[in-house]
Design a protein around this motif. Structure first.
Motif, short mmCIF file in Angstrom:
data_model
loop_
_atom_site.label_atom_id
_atom_site.label_comp_id
_atom_site.label_asym_id
_atom_site.label_seq_id
_atom_site.Cartn_x
_atom_site.Cartn_y
_atom_site.Cartn_z
N ASN A 122 9.36 73.22 -15.50
CA ASN A 122 9.99 72.61 -16.63
C ASN A 122 11.47 72.57 -16.17
OD1 ASN A 122 11.06 72.13 -18.95
ND2 ASN A 122 9.52 73.58 -20.17
N TRP A 123 11.85 71.17 -16.38
CA TRP A 123 13.44 71.10 -16.28
C TRP A 123 14.38 71.14 -17.52
CZ3 TRP A 123 15.09 70.27 -11.03
CH2 TRP A 123 14.08 69.87 -10.17
N THR A 124 13.93 71.25 -18.45
CA THR A 124 14.71 71.17 -19.57
C THR A 124 15.66 72.55 -19.83
OG1 THR A 124 12.96 70.52 -21.20
CG2 THR A 124 14.55 71.58 -22.38
N GLY A 125 16.92 72.05 -20.06
CA GLY A 125 18.02 73.00 -20.18
C GLY A 125 19.25 72.69 -19.44
N PRO A 126 20.47 73.47 -19.56
CA PRO A 126 21.61 73.02 -19.01
C PRO A 126 21.70 73.82 -17.54
CG PRO A 126 22.09 75.01 -20.31
CD PRO A 126 20.42 74.52 -20.54
N TYR A 127 22.71 73.15 -16.81
CA TYR A 127 22.84 73.56 -15.39
C TYR A 127 24.33 73.07 -14.75
CZ TYR A 127 22.21 68.60 -14.20
OH TYR A 127 22.17 67.21 -14.37
N ILE A 128 24.83 73.92 -13.90
CA ILE A 128 25.88 73.82 -13.39
C ILE A 128 25.82 73.80 -11.59
CG2 ILE A 128 27.17 74.88 -15.33
CD1 ILE A 128 27.83 77.33 -13.54
N GLY A 129 26.68 73.32 -11.04
CA GLY A 129 26.49 73.15 -9.66
C GLY A 129 27.46 72.40 -8.81
N GLY A 130 27.39 71.98 -7.64
CA GLY A 130 28.16 71.57 -6.75
C GLY A 130 27.44 70.65 -5.58
N SER A 131 28.26 69.69 -4.94
CA SER A 131 27.58 68.73 -4.15
C SER A 131 28.63 68.49 -2.93
CB SER A 131 27.44 67.31 -4.57
OG SER A 131 28.61 66.72 -5.03
N LEU A 132 27.91 68.30 -1.71
CA LEU A 132 28.69 68.26 -0.49
C LEU A 132 28.16 67.25 0.20
CD1 LEU A 132 31.26 69.38 1.18
CD2 LEU A 132 29.43 70.98 2.32
N GLY A 133 29.30 66.38 1.05
CA GLY A 133 28.12 65.23 1.66
C GLY A 133 29.37 64.25 2.46
N TYR A 134 28.79 63.16 2.54
CA TYR A 134 29.56 61.98 3.28
C TYR A 134 30.00 61.04 2.53
CZ TYR A 134 30.77 59.39 7.57
OH TYR A 134 31.63 58.58 8.35
N THR A 135 31.26 60.61 2.39
CA THR A 135 31.53 59.17 1.62
C THR A 135 31.97 58.31 2.53
OG1 THR A 135 32.15 60.74 -0.32
CG2 THR A 135 33.12 58.32 -0.08
N TRP A 136 31.63 57.08 2.54
CA TRP A 136 32.29 56.14 3.31
C TRP A 136 32.24 54.55 2.47
CZ3 TRP A 136 26.87 57.21 2.75
CH2 TRP A 136 25.95 55.97 2.67
N GLN A 137 32.89 53.57 3.12
CA GLN A 137 33.09 52.39 2.30
C GLN A 137 32.31 51.26 3.17
OE1 GLN A 137 37.72 52.44 2.09
NE2 GLN A 137 36.95 51.68 0.17
N PRO A 138 31.71 50.41 2.73
CA PRO A 138 30.90 49.39 3.43
C PRO A 138 31.90 48.24 3.92
CG PRO A 138 30.97 48.75 1.16
CD PRO A 138 31.62 50.12 1.18
N ASN A 139 31.71 47.87 5.34
CA ASN A 139 32.46 46.75 5.81
C ASN A 139 32.08 45.31 5.41
OD1 ASN A 139 34.52 48.63 7.33
ND2 ASN A 139 32.62 48.98 8.64
N THR A 140 32.20 44.95 4.18
CA THR A 140 31.63 43.46 3.80
C THR A 140 32.79 42.58 4.18
OG1 THR A 140 32.90 43.66 1.80
CG2 THR A 140 30.49 44.70 1.92
N ASP A 141 32.49 41.26 4.10
CA ASP A 141 33.53 40.21 4.48
C ASP A 141 34.73 40.40 3.49
OD1 ASP A 141 31.80 39.04 6.47
OD2 ASP A 141 30.95 37.61 4.98
N ARG A 142 34.52 40.85 2.28
CA ARG A 142 35.71 41.06 1.54
C ARG A 142 36.76 41.91 1.97
NH1 ARG A 142 36.85 40.80 -4.25
NH2 ARG A 142 34.70 39.85 -4.75
N GLU A 143 36.21 43.00 2.65
CA GLU A 143 37.00 43.94 3.25
C GLU A 143 37.56 43.40 4.65
OE1 GLU A 143 34.09 45.28 1.64
OE2 GLU A 143 35.23 46.03 0.01
N LYS A 144 36.78 42.92 5.33
CA LYS A 144 37.34 42.28 6.67
C LYS A 144 38.28 41.35 6.58
CE LYS A 144 32.88 43.52 8.81
NZ LYS A 144 31.64 42.87 9.55
#
Length: 290
Positions: A35-57
């Motif tokens: 059962n998933w009903t209820g409140p929760y707290i926590g955190g996340s860690l990972g990798y963030t990147w930007q796409p190299n689209t023509d708009r950026e290039k």
């Protein structure tokens, strides 16, 4: 990018391998509740990147020479030539000449966030909401080169970011939740200007920007106990920060051939032609559930 793929594959594999064990535990009634009903707290860690689209290039620095708010003007020398004929490049200029080129943007950074939310389960359907905030410090630059020669660099960095997301998904008996998510995003940006031009004066405005955008994505979450779950989350976030300006004024002593001031307004204002700032994230999540 390789880190992101490895992270996602590793977490998904771990969740997949844990599912049979979770199913066995449920069968023996000794495993965590599904059962998933209820409140929760926590955190996340990972990798963030930007796409190299023509708009950026293909981004450039735009110029407003007559103070009409249009950044499609050409900065001309006293002889009528294009003062920025050496061109532009994506990234931070390596020197004062176009021949020096640019250092590519560091499109990927480790990012983190903390979150709090609430889920409600109705049969196998789970709906809820979550708020989160954290940092990734992703940045990008665009450089222009004048015939002086000189380089001009405009840099934009995402400092702090936050979001309020809804999410909806399906729970399966193994204690696994598969969901989609989306909502409103907030970003605090820091802008900076660098130049090898030591003659003109340069005035910055809106160096710090606050922008609202949107976020969408999806993920999978696995309960490992009644009060603890882990998962992997993918997010696509888009902002449109476009208020940053740099104005070039007359140097000392004044020059009658200065291309930045032989204009109708007596100055030239710079702006980036790309007002879109997009990030993608792959994060490992951990939540304590009450």
């Amino acid at each position: 990018m390789k880190f992101a793929r490895s992270l996602a594959i590793g977490v998904v594999s771990a969740l997949a391998l844990s599912a049979p064990a979770m199913a066995q535990d449920d069968a023996s009634s000794s495993g965590p509740t599904t059962n998933w009903t209820g409140p929760y707290i926590g955190g996340s860690l990972g990798y963030t990147w930007q796409p190299n689209t023509d708009r950026e290039k293909n981004e450039r620095i735009g110029f407003d020479t007559n103070n009409d708010g249009n950044f499609g003007d050409t900065v001309s020398t006293i002889g009528g030539a294009n003062a920025f004929s050496p061109g532009f490049c994506r990234g931070f200029a390596k020197g004062g000449s176009a021949a020096d080129g640019c250092r590519g943007d560091r499109d990927g950074k480790v990012g983190w966030a903390v979150h709090a939310g609430y889920d409600m389960q109705m049969g196998s359907l789970v709906v809820g909401g979550v708020i989160e905030g954290g940092r990734s410090l992703v940045s990008n630059s665009v450089s222009g080169f004048s015939t002086t020669p000189a380089a001009y660099v405009m840099t934009r960095k995402l400092d702090w970011n936050a979001a309020a997301r809804l999410r909806a998904g399906f729970a399966v008996p193994t204690g696994t939740l598969i969901y989609a998510t989306g909502g409103v995003a907030y970003g605090k940006f820091e802008n900076a200007f660098n130049t090898t031009n030591t003659f003109n004066t340069f005035t910055e405005s809106n160096r710090k920007e606050h922008d609202w955008g949107w976020v969408a994505g999806g993920g999978v979450e696995q309960k490992v106990s009644d009060n603890f779950s882990i998962g992997v989350l993918y997010k696509y976030t888009r902002f449109n920060p476009n208020d940053y300006r740099v104005t070039a004024g007359q140097g000392t002593p004044p020059s009658l051939t200065n291309p930045f001031v032989i204009t109708p307004s007596g100055s030239t204002t710079f702006a980036r032609t790309n007002d879109r700032f997009v990030t993608q994230d792959v994060r490992v999540t951990a939540s304590f559930r009450f």
